[in-house]
Write an enzyme that holds these catalytic residues in place. Structure first.
Site, PDB file in Angstrom:
ATOM      1  N   ASN A 114       0.861  -1.179   0.000  1.00 12.71           N
ATOM      2  CA  ASN A 114       0.000   0.000   0.000  1.00 12.71           C
ATOM      3  C   ASN A 114       0.893   1.223   0.000  1.00 12.71           C
ATOM      4  OD1 ASN A 114      -2.186   1.712   0.195  1.00 12.71           O
ATOM      5  ND2 ASN A 114      -2.713   1.149   2.307  1.00 12.71           N
ATOM      6  N   THR A 115       0.375   2.309  -0.544  1.00  8.11           N
ATOM      7  CA  THR A 115       1.136   3.544  -0.513  1.00  8.11           C
ATOM      8  C   THR A 115       0.398   4.566   0.346  1.00  8.11           C
ATOM      9  OG1 THR A 115       1.947   5.362  -1.864  1.00  8.11           O
ATOM     10  CG2 THR A 115       0.154   4.085  -2.793  1.00  8.11           C
ATOM     11  N   HIS A 116       1.170   5.264   1.170  1.00  3.06           N
ATOM     12  CA  HIS A 116       0.595   6.207   2.132  1.00  3.06           C
ATOM     13  C   HIS A 116       1.271   7.567   1.948  1.00  3.06           C
ATOM     14  CE1 HIS A 116      -1.053   7.866   5.689  1.00  3.06           C
ATOM     15  NE2 HIS A 116       0.099   8.004   6.274  1.00  3.06           N
ATOM     16  N   ASP A 148      -0.221  -4.952   6.700  1.00  7.99           N
ATOM     17  CA  ASP A 148      -0.505  -5.857   7.810  1.00  7.99           C
ATOM     18  C   ASP A 148      -1.850  -5.458   8.401  1.00  7.99           C
ATOM     19  OD1 ASP A 148      -0.052  -3.642   9.366  1.00  7.99           O
ATOM     20  OD2 ASP A 148       1.761  -4.425  10.336  1.00  7.99           O
ATOM     21  N   ALA A 149      -2.149  -5.940   9.607  1.00  7.56           N
ATOM     22  CA  ALA A 149      -3.493  -5.706  10.155  1.00  7.56           C
ATOM     23  C   ALA A 149      -3.685  -4.286  10.675  1.00  7.56           C
ATOM     24  CB  ALA A 149      -3.766  -6.722  11.266  1.00  7.56           C
ATOM     25  N   GLY A 150      -2.629  -3.504  10.772  1.00  6.01           N
ATOM     26  CA  GLY A 150      -2.754  -2.157  11.323  1.00  6.01           C
ATOM     27  C   GLY A 150      -3.068  -1.110  10.261  1.00  6.01           C
TER      28      GLY A 150
HETATM   29  C1  GRF Z   1      -2.558   8.832  -2.784  1.00  8.36           C
HETATM   30  O1  GRF Z   1      -1.848   9.926  -2.250  1.00  8.36           O
HETATM   31  C2  GRF Z   1      -2.640   7.707  -1.804  1.00  8.36           C
HETATM   32  O2  GRF Z   1      -1.478   7.503  -1.077  1.00  8.36           O
HETATM   33  C3  GRF Z   1      -3.735   8.205  -0.914  1.00  8.36           C
HETATM   34  O3  GRF Z   1      -4.705   8.715  -1.807  1.00  8.36           O
HETATM   35  C4  GRF Z   1      -4.031   9.166  -2.967  1.00  8.36           C
HETATM   36  C5  GRF Z   1      -4.637   8.440  -4.146  1.00  8.36           C
HETATM   37  O4  GRF Z   1      -4.402   9.112  -5.327  1.00  8.36           O
HETATM   38  N1  GRF Z   1      -4.211   7.196  -0.022  1.00  8.36           N
HETATM   39  P1  GRF Z   1      -4.787   8.485  -6.748  1.00  8.36           P
HETATM   40  O5  GRF Z   1      -6.207   7.930  -6.644  1.00  8.36           O
HETATM   41  O6  GRF Z   1      -3.780   7.425  -7.076  1.00  8.36           O
HETATM   42  O7  GRF Z   1      -4.723   9.643  -7.690  1.00  8.36           O
END
Ligand code: GRF
Length: 212
Positions: A114-116, A148-150
């Site tokens: 996942n990206t945050h 993970d689960a968090g």
């Molecule tokens: C990204 O910054 C992601 O990390 C966050 O929401 C945004 C999604 O952007 N949770 P997109 O839908 O890929 O344009």
């Protein structure tokens, strides 16, 4: 004659919104050397640009809405089954605004990233850019992690730092983060697809080249 290329890794991407991170992956995967193919895009809601992007590229899509299931656990199991139908090697959550649950993690734990839009462990949750801005940090960024689960707590694959400018609002800051986030996502999802890796506690290591 060169050796035949190995089959590209199969990737399912889950989205909830505009899908610019998804688009970056679609564009990268257009190059056979990238080593990954997006076999399906799933969402927790219909009628979003992320799904339309997939459709425009002829990628299969599916939607699993929480509201269509008796409870969260049933939704989680249905999501896992919908993903499994596409037999992915790797699952990428790219702006997917739901927490995956036990059924999903039992099947795809260790190979879901996942990206945050913040530098973990700071500012987890839905308001990463806003919380960073309100705190007054001068540097924030984005984090790619194994789910993970968090909430945004899993082992970190990669991070990128992004400056906070004096005149930023949440939108300008988030857009600057997303520019770097997309590049990070493309680089590291490609590595995860092409190179063997191990997860030992919180640490991810790629196998040294000479052993792979
Ligand atoms: C990204 O910054 C992601 O990390 C966050 O929401 C945004 C999604 O952007 N949770 P997109 O839908 O890929 O344009």
């Amino acid at each position: 004659m060169s050796a035949p290329r190995p089959e590209p890794a199969r990737i399912v991407v889950l989205v909830s919104g505009s899908g610019t991170n998804l688009q970056a992956l679609i564009d990268a995967a257009g190059d056979p050397a990238y080593g990954a193919r997006i076999v399906a895009v799933g969402a927790d809601r219909p009628d979003i640009e992320g799904l339309r992007r997939a459709e425009r590229h002829g990628i299969e899509t599916f939607v699993e809405r929480v509201a269509d299931h008796p409870d969260r656990a049933a939704w989680d199991a249905a999501l896992a089954a919908a993903v499994a139908a596409h037999e992915p090697d790797l699952v990428v959550l790219a702006g997917f605004m739901k927490l995956t649950g036990p059924a999903f993690l039992a099947r795809y734990g260790g190979r879901t990233v996942n990206t945050h839009p913040a530098l973990s462990p700071s500012f987890p949750g839905m308001r990463g850019p806003q919380d960073a801005l309100e705190y007054g940090v001068k540097v924030t960024g984005a984090t790619l992690f194994v789910v993970d689960a968090g909430v945004d707590t899993g082992p970190i694959v990669a991070q990128v730092a992004v400056p906070v400018e004096d005149d930023d609002d949440v939108e300008t800051l988030h857009e600057r983060i997303k520019t770097s986030e997309r590049a990070m996502l493309v680089e590291w999802v490609g590595r995860l697809a092409r190179e063997p890796f191990t997860i030992d506690g919180r640490r991810i290591r790629f196998q040294p080249k000479e052993l792979s």
